[in-house]
Design a protein around this motif. Structure first.
Motif, PDB file in Angstrom:
ATOM      1  N   PHE A  53     -21.416  39.014  24.628  1.00 10.40           N
ATOM      2  CA  PHE A  53     -20.893  39.743  23.770  1.00 10.40           C
ATOM      3  C   PHE A  53     -19.751  40.659  24.665  1.00 10.40           C
ATOM      4  CE2 PHE A  53     -24.499  38.925  21.628  1.00 10.40           C
ATOM      5  CZ  PHE A  53     -24.072  38.259  20.254  1.00 10.40           C
ATOM      6  N   ARG A  54     -18.482  40.947  23.716  1.00 12.07           N
ATOM      7  CA  ARG A  54     -17.575  41.752  24.663  1.00 12.07           C
ATOM      8  C   ARG A  54     -17.605  43.247  24.095  1.00 12.07           C
ATOM      9  NH1 ARG A  54     -11.998  38.853  23.403  1.00 12.07           N
ATOM     10  NH2 ARG A  54     -13.070  38.838  21.222  1.00 12.07           N
ATOM     11  N   ILE A  55     -17.594  44.063  24.982  1.00 13.69           N
ATOM     12  CA  ILE A  55     -17.534  45.578  24.268  1.00 13.69           C
ATOM     13  C   ILE A  55     -16.260  45.707  23.816  1.00 13.69           C
ATOM     14  CG2 ILE A  55     -18.106  47.943  24.730  1.00 13.69           C
ATOM     15  CD1 ILE A  55     -20.334  46.148  24.967  1.00 13.69           C
ATOM     16  N   PHE A  56     -16.027  45.292  22.598  1.00 20.43           N
ATOM     17  CA  PHE A  56     -14.831  45.352  21.996  1.00 20.43           C
ATOM     18  C   PHE A  56     -15.046  45.263  20.287  1.00 20.43           C
ATOM     19  CE2 PHE A  56     -11.327  42.793  20.409  1.00 20.43           C
ATOM     20  CZ  PHE A  56     -10.124  43.634  20.390  1.00 20.43           C
ATOM     21  N   GLY A  57     -14.394  46.093  19.717  1.00 20.49           N
ATOM     22  CA  GLY A  57     -14.258  46.125  18.276  1.00 20.49           C
ATOM     23  C   GLY A  57     -15.847  45.782  17.579  1.00 20.49           C
ATOM     24  N   LYS A  58     -15.978  44.823  16.568  1.00 21.70           N
ATOM     25  CA  LYS A  58     -16.967  44.715  16.079  1.00 21.70           C
ATOM     26  C   LYS A  58     -18.243  43.669  16.580  1.00 21.70           C
ATOM     27  CE  LYS A  58     -16.260  40.099  13.693  1.00 21.70           C
ATOM     28  NZ  LYS A  58     -17.272  39.370  14.337  1.00 21.70           N
ATOM     29  N   GLU A  59     -17.689  43.330  18.024  1.00 24.63           N
ATOM     30  CA  GLU A  59     -18.537  42.584  18.673  1.00 24.63           C
ATOM     31  C   GLU A  59     -19.828  43.464  19.302  1.00 24.63           C
ATOM     32  OE1 GLU A  59     -17.509  39.710  21.802  1.00 24.63           O
ATOM     33  OE2 GLU A  59     -15.542  39.250  20.769  1.00 24.63           O
ATOM     34  N   VAL A  60     -19.302  44.900  19.473  1.00 25.77           N
ATOM     35  CA  VAL A  60     -20.357  45.998  19.771  1.00 25.77           C
ATOM     36  C   VAL A  60     -21.455  45.755  18.641  1.00 25.77           C
ATOM     37  CG1 VAL A  60     -20.819  48.267  20.169  1.00 25.77           C
ATOM     38  CG2 VAL A  60     -18.621  47.322  21.041  1.00 25.77           C
ATOM     39  N   ASN A  61     -21.030  45.742  17.503  1.00 22.30           N
ATOM     40  CA  ASN A  61     -22.017  45.641  16.407  1.00 22.30           C
ATOM     41  C   ASN A  61     -22.953  44.583  16.339  1.00 22.30           C
ATOM     42  OD1 ASN A  61     -21.262  47.955  15.050  1.00 22.30           O
ATOM     43  ND2 ASN A  61     -19.768  47.033  13.887  1.00 22.30           N
ATOM     44  N   ASP A  62     -22.318  43.219  16.736  1.00 26.25           N
ATOM     45  CA  ASP A  62     -22.912  41.973  16.849  1.00 26.25           C
ATOM     46  C   ASP A  62     -23.913  41.942  18.067  1.00 26.25           C
ATOM     47  OD1 ASP A  62     -21.582  40.753  14.739  1.00 26.25           O
ATOM     48  OD2 ASP A  62     -19.751  40.075  16.407  1.00 26.25           O
ATOM     49  N   LEU A  63     -23.586  42.826  19.099  1.00 26.35           N
ATOM     50  CA  LEU A  63     -24.382  42.928  20.266  1.00 26.35           C
ATOM     51  C   LEU A  63     -25.716  43.824  19.803  1.00 26.35           C
ATOM     52  CD1 LEU A  63     -25.533  43.219  23.314  1.00 26.35           C
ATOM     53  CD2 LEU A  63     -24.097  45.048  23.468  1.00 26.35           C
ATOM     54  N   GLU A  64     -25.693  44.774  19.376  1.00 26.61           N
ATOM     55  CA  GLU A  64     -26.751  45.492  18.691  1.00 26.61           C
ATOM     56  C   GLU A  64     -27.673  44.843  17.854  1.00 26.61           C
ATOM     57  OE1 GLU A  64     -25.641  49.188  16.869  1.00 26.61           O
ATOM     58  OE2 GLU A  64     -24.147  49.674  18.456  1.00 26.61           O
ATOM     59  N   ASP A  65     -27.095  44.080  16.947  1.00 24.15           N
ATOM     60  CA  ASP A  65     -28.070  43.263  16.155  1.00 24.15           C
ATOM     61  C   ASP A  65     -28.646  42.318  16.884  1.00 24.15           C
ATOM     62  OD1 ASP A  65     -27.128  44.653  13.799  1.00 24.15           O
ATOM     63  OD2 ASP A  65     -25.560  43.168  13.308  1.00 24.15           O
ATOM     64  N   HIS A  66     -28.089  41.457  17.661  1.00 24.17           N
ATOM     65  CA  HIS A  66     -28.906  40.323  18.364  1.00 24.17           C
ATOM     66  C   HIS A  66     -29.854  41.167  19.506  1.00 24.17           C
ATOM     67  CE1 HIS A  66     -25.890  37.569  16.988  1.00 24.17           C
ATOM     68  NE2 HIS A  66     -26.844  36.655  17.479  1.00 24.17           N
ATOM     69  N   PHE A  67     -29.474  42.275  20.055  1.00 24.68           N
ATOM     70  CA  PHE A  67     -30.348  42.995  20.846  1.00 24.68           C
ATOM     71  C   PHE A  67     -31.651  43.356  20.063  1.00 24.68           C
ATOM     72  CE2 PHE A  67     -32.400  46.666  22.887  1.00 24.68           C
ATOM     73  CZ  PHE A  67     -32.226  46.136  24.254  1.00 24.68           C
ATOM     74  N   LYS A  68     -31.769  43.897  19.006  1.00 23.24           N
ATOM     75  CA  LYS A  68     -32.503  44.119  17.940  1.00 23.24           C
ATOM     76  C   LYS A  68     -33.532  43.117  17.562  1.00 23.24           C
ATOM     77  CE  LYS A  68     -30.367  48.544  16.629  1.00 23.24           C
ATOM     78  NZ  LYS A  68     -29.748  49.380  15.821  1.00 23.24           N
ATOM     79  N   VAL A  69     -32.838  42.059  17.139  1.00 18.89           N
ATOM     80  CA  VAL A  69     -33.588  40.752  16.527  1.00 18.89           C
ATOM     81  C   VAL A  69     -34.434  40.153  17.794  1.00 18.89           C
ATOM     82  CG1 VAL A  69     -31.817  38.860  16.865  1.00 18.89           C
ATOM     83  CG2 VAL A  69     -33.405  39.094  14.977  1.00 18.89           C
ATOM     84  N   ILE A  70     -33.719  40.158  18.824  1.00 17.82           N
ATOM     85  CA  ILE A  70     -34.509  39.422  19.998  1.00 17.82           C
ATOM     86  C   ILE A  70     -35.620  40.315  20.455  1.00 17.82           C
ATOM     87  CG2 ILE A  70     -34.218  38.552  22.413  1.00 17.82           C
ATOM     88  CD1 ILE A  70     -31.513  37.794  21.866  1.00 17.82           C
TER      89      ILE A  70
END
Length: 535
Positions: free
Chosen positions: A178-195
Motif C-alpha cells: 500500500f502507498r501512503i497516499f489518499g484512501k490507500e492509507v485506509n486500506d492499509l489500516e484495514d488489512h493490518f487489523k484483519v491480518i
C-alpha cells in the motif's frame, strides 16, 4: 557513351573525394579535421547546377541514375570530423563497466570518451534520467518510462491492473503493498487489523494463548473478511472495516480492558460459545487459507516493512508490528510504501536470503524479454530472528547494508553470496530433487512476465533495459517478488559477482547487437505463461 562515362567519373569525384580523403585517417583517431574542410564536404554533396541554379536536362538524367548521397545528421558530421567511417558504430559508457566496453570494442565499435557528448550510436548510463533530443537511430539502455516497473511506488500501483486486465491475482506473487497516499492509507489500516485478527487465531491454535473475548472477536472479524470480494479495499465507502471497539479488543494487552470492551460491544449479540471457540477458530483459519494466497506468508506477528518508494540499497527501510508506529514513521513527504513482511522465509544456515535475477527487455510493444540462466543469492549477515525486528542485519540482504556489519568479513558464507549452482546443489542434497528447475525458476519466469505485462509499453523502440529482479522463497517453495531495480549493481564486490557480472555484460552485448543465434546465458521468455497459484 564515352562522354557519359567521363561525366559520371567526374561527378563521383566531386561528390566523394573529400569524404574518401577524410576516411584515410585512422579510424580510432578523434582529432577533428579543419572546419573549412568539413564545410567543403557539405558543399560537394549537392548535384552541380547551371548558372540559374537549376538542373540542366543532362544533370537531371544523371541525378536519376546516380545514387544520391546520404543526408548527414549531427552524428555523421561528428564521425567525418573525427576521421571515422560512417558505417563504424560509436558508443559511450558512463561509469565503470570494463567488460561491456571490451565486448563492444571487440565487435569493432569505437568509444567516444566524452560522457557528456551527444554523438553516439549506443549510450549506456547508470542513471535512469532520460536524455533529451535523441535521434530515432540512437540506442540507449533505458526506456523513457522505466519507473513504471522499477520504482516501488509505481510497481505497487501497476500490479493491481493484472486482475481486471488478465485475471491474474498479484497477491499470488507480490506481498500486499500500500502507498501512503489518499484512501490507500485506509486500506492499509484495514488489512493490518484483519491480518492481526487472523494472527490472534493462529496463536490461539498454535500456542493455546489468547483470552476468550479476544479470540471470539477475531472470529467475527475474520468471517467478515471472508465475505469481502475486494482484495484491495475492504471497507464500503468511508466506514472502517473493523470498528473501534473490535480493534481495541484485538490489539489491547489489558485483560480488564478487553473484557469491558467486549461486554459493551457484543451486548445482546450472539458470538461463539467458550466450548466451541477452538473448533470455530480452526474452521475460520482453514477457510482463510483457501481464500488468501498469503495465508502462510502472513505468519503470526503481523509484521510490515516500510520502504521509501523511490530509493534503493536499503535506505530508510524499517520493520514494524505496530500501526501507530507506521503512521508516525511515514509522516514526512517521501513516497512511502508499506508492504506485508514475509514471516516464513526459507532459511539456509539460519539466515535469510533473496535472489537477484537479471532480466533484459529489448522491446515492450510487442513485449520481448530475455532472462538470464544464472543468478545469485544474497544472505543476511546475522541469523534470522523474527522476534527482533530492530536489527536490520537479520532481515535485509542488501550488500550495501551487510558490508557495514562487523560480522560481514567473518561470515561463514563468503561475501554473504552464493552462485545459483551452489543453491541448486543445496536443494538436491537436502530435498533429493531439482527444486530450482521444477518449481522455483518456472515461478520466477512467470512473475517476470506478468509484472512486465502490468506496465504495458515503456516507450521508444531503440531502447533496452537491464533489470535486477529481487525474489524471496518461503518455506513452501513459493516465490515472492520483492522489487525490481533499474541499473542494477554490476560491481565486482564479491567472488560471485565478479564471475557473473563479467558474463552477463558480455552476453547483453550479444543480444542487443544481434541478430545472431548465440545469446550467451540469456533465453527468450515465452509469452504464453500460466496463472500463478500458491500452496
Amino acid at each position: 557513351m564515352k562522354s557519359y562515362t567521363q561525366s559520371h567519373k567526374t561527378l563521383k569525384a566531386q561528390l566523394f573525394s573529400p569524404i574518401l580523403k577524410n576516411r584515410q585517417q585512422s579510424k580510432n583517431s578523434l582529432s577533428p579535421v579543419p572546419l573549412k574542410s568539413l564545410k567543403s564536404v557539405k558543399r560537394s554533396q549537392s548535384i552541380p547546377r547551371n548558372s540559374l541554379g537549376t538542373l540542366s536536362m543532362k544533370e537531371k538524367n544523371l541525378s536519376q541514375i546516380l545514387p544520391q548521397p546520404k543526408k548527414l545528421n549531427s552524428l555523421d558530421t561528428w564521425k567525418l570530423a573525427n576521421g571515422i567511417n560512417l558505417r563504424t558504430k560509436v558508443f559511450i559508457v558512463q561509469g565503470s563497466y570494463p567488460e561491456l566496453k571490451k565486448s563492444l570494442l571487440d565487435k569493432g565499435w569505437i568509444e567516444n570518451k566524452d560522457p557528456t557528448s551527444s554523438n553516439f550510436d549506443l549510450l549506456w548510463v547508470r542513471t535512469g534520467k532520460f536524455p533529451n533530443n535523441l535521434m530515432d537511430s540512437q540506442v540507449i539502455n533505458h526506456f523513457p518510462n522505466n519507473v513504471e516497473i522499477s520504482a516501488k511506488w509505481n510497481l505497487c500501483e501497476n500490479l493491481r491492473k493484472l486482475k481486471p486486465l488478465f485475471g491474474i491475482d498479484p497477491n499470488t506473487f507480490f506481498p500486499r503493498c500500500f502507498r501512503i497516499f489518499g484512501k490507500e492509507v485506509n486500506d492499509l489500516e484495514d488489512h493490518f487489523k484483519v491480518i492481526k485478527a487472523a494472527s490472534v487465531l493462529k496463536q490461539f491454535i498454535s500456542n493455546n494463548t489468547g483470552c476468550y473475548e479476544k479470540v471470539a472477536t477475531a472470529i467475527v472479524v475474520c468471517r467478515r473478511w471472508l465475505n469481502c470480494s475486494n482484495s484491495v479495499s475492504l471497507r464500503a465507502g468511508s466506514v472502517p472495516f473493523i470498528t473501534g471497539s473490535e480493534w481495541k479488543i484485538i490489539s489491547s494487552t489489558s485483560l480488564l480492558d478487553i473484557q469491558v470492551e467486549f461486554k459493551k460491544h457484543f451486548a445482546g449479540r450472539s458470538v461463539a460459545l467458550p466450548n466451541e471457540i477452538k473448533s470455530k477458530s480452526i474452521q475460520v483459519l482453514e477457510d482463510i487459507e483457501k481464500h488468501d494466497p498469503q495465508f502462510h506468508m502472513n505468519g503470526m506477528k503481523d509484521i510490515w516493512i516500510v520502504k521509501p518508494g523511490r530509493k534503493s540499497r536499503g535506505r530508510d527501510i524499517a520493520l514494524f508490528d505496530n500501526l501507530e508506529a507506521i503512521k508516525k514513521y511515514t509522516q514526512n513527504p517521501q513516497k512511502w510504501i508499506v508492504q506485508k513482511y514475509i514471516e516464513n522465509p526459507m532459511l539456509i544456515d539460519r539466515k535469510k536470503f533473496d535472489i537477484r535475477q537479471w532480466v533484459l527487455v529489448t522491446n515492450t510493444d510487442p513485449l520481448v524479454v530475455w532472462i538470464y540462466n544464472s543468478c545469485y543469492l544474497r544472505f543476511t549477515v546475522e541469523n534470522y530472528d523474527i522476534s527482533n525486528i530492530d536489527n536490520l542485519f537479520m532481515h535485509l540482504t542488501n550488500n550495501s547494508i551487510s558490508k557495514n556489519s562487523k560480522k560481514f568479513k567473518v561470515s561463514n558464507i563468503e561475501g554473504c553470496m552464493w552462485h545459483v549452482r551452489e543453491f541448486k546443489d543445496y536443494l538436491i542434497s537436502n530435498f533429493s530433487e531439482d527444486i530450482w528447475s521444477t518449481k522455483l525458476f518456472p515461478q520466477i519466469k512467470n512473475i517476470v512476465h506478468w509484472s512486465l505485462r502490468s506496465v504495458g509499453s515503456l516507450g521508444r523502440k531503440n531502447s533496452f533495459e537491464v533489470l535486477g529482479y529481487d525474489f524471496m522463497i518461503d518455506t513452501n517453495f513459493n516465490v515472492w517478488l520483492i522489487e525490481v531495480n533499474s541499473s542494477p549493481a554490476m560491481d565486482y564486490s564479491t567472488p560471485v559477482t565478479t564471475e557473473l557480472v563479467k558474463e552477463v555484460l558480455h552476453d547483453i552485448v550479444k543480444v542487443i547487437l544481434g541478430p545472431e543465434p548465440e545469446t550467451g546465458g540469456f533465453q527468450r521468455l515465452e509469452t504464453s505463461l500460466q496463472k500463478i497459484s500458491k500452496k
